[in-house]
Design an enzyme around this catalytic site. Structure first.
Site, mmCIF file in Angstrom:
data_model
loop_
_atom_site.group_PDB
_atom_site.id
_atom_site.type_symbol
_atom_site.label_atom_id
_atom_site.label_comp_id
_atom_site.label_asym_id
_atom_site.label_seq_id
_atom_site.Cartn_x
_atom_site.Cartn_y
_atom_site.Cartn_z
ATOM 1 N N SER A 253 41.128 45.879 42.701
ATOM 2 C CA SER A 253 40.618 47.084 43.354
ATOM 3 C C SER A 253 41.745 48.086 43.465
ATOM 4 O O SER A 253 42.903 47.766 43.211
ATOM 5 C CB SER A 253 40.096 46.744 44.742
ATOM 6 N N LYS A 254 41.377 49.282 43.865
ATOM 7 C CA LYS A 254 42.384 50.333 43.903
ATOM 8 C C LYS A 254 43.531 49.939 44.829
ATOM 9 O O LYS A 254 44.682 50.272 44.595
ATOM 10 C CB LYS A 254 41.763 51.651 44.357
#
Ligand code: GLU
Length: 491
Positions: A253-254
């Site tokens: 994920s970011k």
């Protein structure tokens, strides 16, 4: 192979996630290998998440990647517009069709009421789901409330007691009981459709034959299948790609690190390497080959060879791949790529010598930045000499050989210093000649010369280093080394 129409349908977030790149790439490959079309559709129905300039960014990064769209907001096409916020009338029409056929109903529940409902459900240990309380409202009553301007959304009426089958090209048939499917909101109170309605309507009218998307959408697919059924349409083929994982197998994920294609671009990764790397996240060629250009991928990619298990995004491997692609670039291309950062060096040392440095130092680099760093370092003032190396200069044979060597180097005509290949040979023979009378040769000779030239145990090949430096710096460095050697003698 019948032509496939595929699409990449991002929400405009302002950056391209590597998972998004993989989705786009697989769709691109399916379209290209069948002579079909690759469509870009912007899914911007969530107005709260709008990002200025996101579409321009997207086009820019795809141009860098070399992946082109056949239809989309910029080039247009026969089934546009390709931006969902420009298609509101179409979604509205389709909602009306569902209302007329009894497949959609208005819901007046406030967000507070929904929250309480969910809290009660959780407390009772059942998974939160809309309890369908507005589904049974009398039509007339609902109509009056709408006419009076009461805020409402429109939900789909999921039929009870059904089994919905999703035929997935990667996972096979997945069956879901309709009783576990929520009465999904289709139209929000702001007049914008939700993803689900817009996605289905667009895939149908844009004549998409294959929907290839991330696994996170698999749970939405039963809702989409029902919508196709309500409209009386044939659904496209679906393929849900495995999750992308970090090496510790957590979801990528970011927050978990670099996930933006833009970041890798900034770090010097080539588009070819990035494409090659993400192509192999899920798809495998069936043998142990690892290097695939886009052309190879178009020829060989197939969904049958995409696995179900999560795929690990290994940055080390990406950098290795990048080094492989850099090997294929000519010296000239490499020089041009980093020329901008070498402006001052070029001014001081002349372009020919800096070009020679690029060619001499490129072995094993993983990025352009590595190369820039090496070139800058070669021309930078010498660091403090390493003690061990400095001590070599005090050995009498080396000291004496050094005097001889310097004389012979000084005799090399000025013009030959810029004929680099010739200079390399000359340097080697001069070194051998200088060592002979003192019995200095082989490893001892090169270590001694390295001590004199750089004072460091490791570094670029000496025969090349002198060409990069040129006459002046080489001779002055050697002179300094000889002074050091002689001073040790007089102490
Ligand atoms: N807009 C969705 C996304 O951002 C598209 C999902 C799909 O391909 O259906 O991923």
């Amino acid at each position: 192979m019948t032509p496939r129409r595929t699409r990449y349908a991002p929400s405009p977030t302002g950056y391209l996630h590597v998972g998004g790149l993989r989705t786009a790439l697989y769709n691109y490959l399916l379209a290209r290998q069948s002579g079909g079309a690759f469509v870009l559709r912007i899914e911007d129905t969530d107005q709260t998440r709008k990002v200025e300039g996101a579409v321009e960014n997207l086009y820019e990064i795809f141009a860098w990647l070399g992946l082109d769209f056949d239809e989309g907001p910029r080039s247009g096409g026969p089934v546009g517009p390709y931006v969902q916020s420009e298609r509101l009338a179409i979604y509205n029409d389709h909602l009306q069709r569902l209302v007329t056929t009894g497949h959609a109903y208005p819901c007046f529940c406030s967000s507070e009421a929904l929250e309480i409902m969910r809290a009660e459900q959780s407390a009772r240990g059942i998974s939160p789901m809309y309890d369908r309380r507005c589904r049974t409202l009398a039509r007339d009553a609902a109509r009056t409330r709408i006419a009076s301007g009461e805020p409402h959304v429109w939900r789909m009426a999921v039929p009870p007691g059904r089994v919905i089958a999703v035929d997935d090209l990667i996972r096979g048939t997945v069956e879901i009981r309709s009783d576990t499917v929520d009465d999904q909101v289709l139209m929000k109170s702001d007049g914008f459709p939700t993803y689900h309605l817009a996605n289905v309507v667009d895939d149908h009218w844009m004549e998409i034959t294959h929907v290839v998307r991330g696994e996170e959408w698999l749970t939405s697919t039963p809702k989409h299948m029902l919508l196709y059924e309500f409209f009386g349409w044939t659904p496209p083929r679906y393929a849900h790609l495995p999750l992308l994982l970090n090496p510790d197998r957590s979801k990528m994920s970011k927050r978990s690190g670099d996930v933006a294609v833009e970041d890798y671009r900034r770090r010097g990764i080539l588009p070819e390497a990035l494409i090659n790397h993400v192509a192999l996240l899920g798809w495998h060629p069936g043998d142990d080959r690892e290097l695939f250009g886009v052309r190879d991928l178009i020829a060989e990619f197939s969904l049958e060879r995409v696995g179900k298990a999560g795929a690990v995004f290994d940055v080390t491997k990406l950098f290795w791949m990048n080094s492989e692609y850099l090997k294929e670039q000519s010296d000239d291309v490499l020089f041009e790529r980093i020329r901008g950062e070498l402006g001052e060096l070029i001014e001081v040392n002349g372009e020919a010598r800096v070009r020679y440095a690029v060619a001499s130092l490129r072995g094993g680099i993983q990025t352009y930045a590595d190369l820039t760093e090496r070139v800058v370092q070669v021309f930078a003032p010498a660091p403090h000499p390493d003690n061990e190396m400095a001590r070599l200069l005090h050995e009498s044979a080396i000291r004496d050989m050094l005097g001889d060597f310097i004389m012979r180097m000084a005799e090399i005509e000025a013009a030959q210093w810029s004929e680099f290949a010739g200079l390399e040979d000359r340097f080697k023979s001069v070194a051998a000649e200088a060592g002979k009378p003192y019995g200095v040769k082989g490893r001892t000779l090169w270590r001694g010369l390295r001590a004199a030239l750089t004072g460091q145990p490791h570094g670029p090949e000496l025969a090349k280093l002198v060409g990069m430096w040129g006459r002046e710096r080489t001779l002055s460095q050697l002179g300094r080394a000889l002074d050091t050697a002689r001073n040790a003698l007089s102490r």
